[in-house]
Write an enzyme that holds these catalytic residues in place. Structure first.
Site, short mmCIF file in Angstrom:
data_model
loop_
_atom_site.label_atom_id
_atom_site.label_comp_id
_atom_site.label_asym_id
_atom_site.label_seq_id
_atom_site.Cartn_x
_atom_site.Cartn_y
_atom_site.Cartn_z
N HIS A 38 60.85 76.25 30.36
CA HIS A 38 61.45 75.24 31.23
C HIS A 38 62.87 75.61 31.65
CE1 HIS A 38 58.99 71.80 32.03
NE2 HIS A 38 58.86 71.39 30.79
N ASP A 90 56.62 70.64 35.36
CA ASP A 90 55.38 70.11 34.78
C ASP A 90 54.44 69.72 35.92
OD1 ASP A 90 55.92 69.96 31.81
OD2 ASP A 90 57.63 68.82 32.56
N HIS A 137 57.22 76.87 25.27
CA HIS A 137 57.12 75.92 26.38
C HIS A 137 58.51 75.46 26.82
CE1 HIS A 137 55.19 72.20 28.28
NE2 HIS A 137 56.46 71.81 28.14
N GLU A 138 59.35 75.06 25.85
CA GLU A 138 60.68 74.55 26.18
C GLU A 138 61.58 75.65 26.74
OE1 GLU A 138 60.83 71.57 26.41
OE2 GLU A 138 59.34 70.79 25.03
#
Length: 381
Positions: free
Chosen positions: A325, A336, A321-322
């Site tokens: 980003h 998000d 997920h990170e």
């Protein structure tokens, strides 16, 4: 140090009974009214326009005290004449979004504390004032257009159980360059002495395992996106376009590449909270302007290495997920827009392509860590 093979196998995860997206026409809706207070100081009034109470998670949203992205900022569209004697000859400059320089948080989907939740009765509203110059460089001044939309998670008890749509008016303002330049940045790079801090002990071991698992998850998700089930891809990304599948696969491959080495790459990854933005609800934070990722305490105490539950959180998909980003991993970085399966699958195709949780959910919903030597196929979708 480069990572090689996993000690465990990543297998397809059975998500045979799919949760349906929220019927947003029957759910409450949040209306966001944006207005200018003074130069770059903006006020948002968030109102429940539905007919029932709503409890929503305000992390990464209005009322969050952290320097999170609450609105999108655009340089206004304008037309440039190309010839003084032929006014019909013009060049149209389309709006461009200004880079966000605050933080992005991943928060837990269960066990949320009361201070992360806001309750609004029908017709009730909350206000939030924030300075957009604290999280974007507006020192150039000029015309800026501000707006926001997406889906905010709703909670029952302390667990995310759905989502509600929100949208705002489009606010156009003239920014005074000198005043904007005087606003202190909410986030500053760490000094060199702090940046040399490294992981050690059990946290180092946990992160090493998470990175290895992220490599396998991302590589297999890339293959699934490129040439796997079209119906499964449609479920998450709302299209079966070959160009979109190629783009999604490319981002997953970039994530796998970034996670494969701890000595090179575009991101800096900290085992601990280097900026002080962690909380009991947040397992990880990301600073997109600096391509910095930091794990929080509950990354190690709350999340398992790799879940066996469809669409649940774990260390591997939190790390994935990170990385998703980060613009340094694959540009542009993701936002998000919809958090959790319900919200993510309610997005349009273009929104899903830019939504960080869509990638984590696709990777998690497709694969499962198994310690069995024999690889068993769990489903054939």
């Amino acid at each position: 140090m480069r990572f090689t093979a996993l000690a465990s196998a990543i297998l397809p995860l059975a998500c045979n009974v799919l949760a349906l997206p929220a019927k947003t026409g029957e759910a409450p809706k949040l209306d966001v009214s944006l207005s200018q207070v003074d130069n770059t100081l903006i006020k948002a009034v968030v109102k429940n326009t539905g007919s029932e109470d709503i409890t929503f998670v305000h992390l990464n949203f209005f009322r969050d005290k952290a320097p999170v992205k609450k609105v999108s900022l655009f340089r206004q569209r304008y037309v440039i004449p190309l010839h003084p004697h032929f006014p019909a000859l013009t060049s149209v400059i389309q709006p461009t979004e200004l880079p966000f320089q605050g933080i992005k948080q991943r928060f837990r989907t269960e066990g949320l504390t009361e201070d992360a939740l806001t309750v609004l009765a029908p017709g009730e509203s909350i206000e939030d004032e924030f300075d957009i110059a604290a999280t974007s460089d507006l020192s150039e001044g000029g015309s800026i257009t501000i707006s926001t939309d997406g889906f905010v998670p709703i909670a029952t008890g302390n667990k995310i159980t759905g989502s509600v749509p929100y949208s705002s008016n489009e606010l156009s303002i003239e920014v005074d360059a000198a005043q904007a330049a005087s606003v202190a940045s909410a986030v500053k790079p760490l000094d060199k002495r702090t940046k040399v801090a490294s992981c050690s002990g059990t946290r180092s071991s946990a992160l090493s395992t998470a990175l290895k698992n992220t490599v396998s998850l991302a590589n297999q998700a890339a293959s699934a996106a490129q040439s796997g089930s079209s119906s499964r891809f449609q479920e998450y990304f709302k299209t079966t376009s070959s160009s979109v599948r190629t783009s999604v696969a490319a981002r997953f491959r970039a994530v796998a590449s970034e996670a494969s080495s701890t000595s090179s790459g575009s991101t800096t990854y900290y085992c601990t909270d280097t900026y002080g933005y962690c909380s009991s609800n947040v397992p990880g934070v990301h600073l997109p302007a600096y391509n910095i990722i930091a794990n929080c305490d509950i990354y190690y105490t709350y999340l398992s290495a790799l879940t066996r539950t469809c669409h649940a959180q774990d260390q591997a998909t939190t790390t994935l997920h990170e990385f998703t980003h980060a613009p340094g991993v694959y540009s542009p970085g993701t936002d998000d827009l919809g958090y959790g399966y319900d919200a993510a699958t309610a997005l349009s195709s273009s929104q899903a392509l830019n939504n960080v949780d869509t990638y984590a959910l696709f990777a998690n919903g497709k694969f499962l860590l198994s310690r069995e030597v024999d690889v068993k196929y769990l489903h054939t979708t």
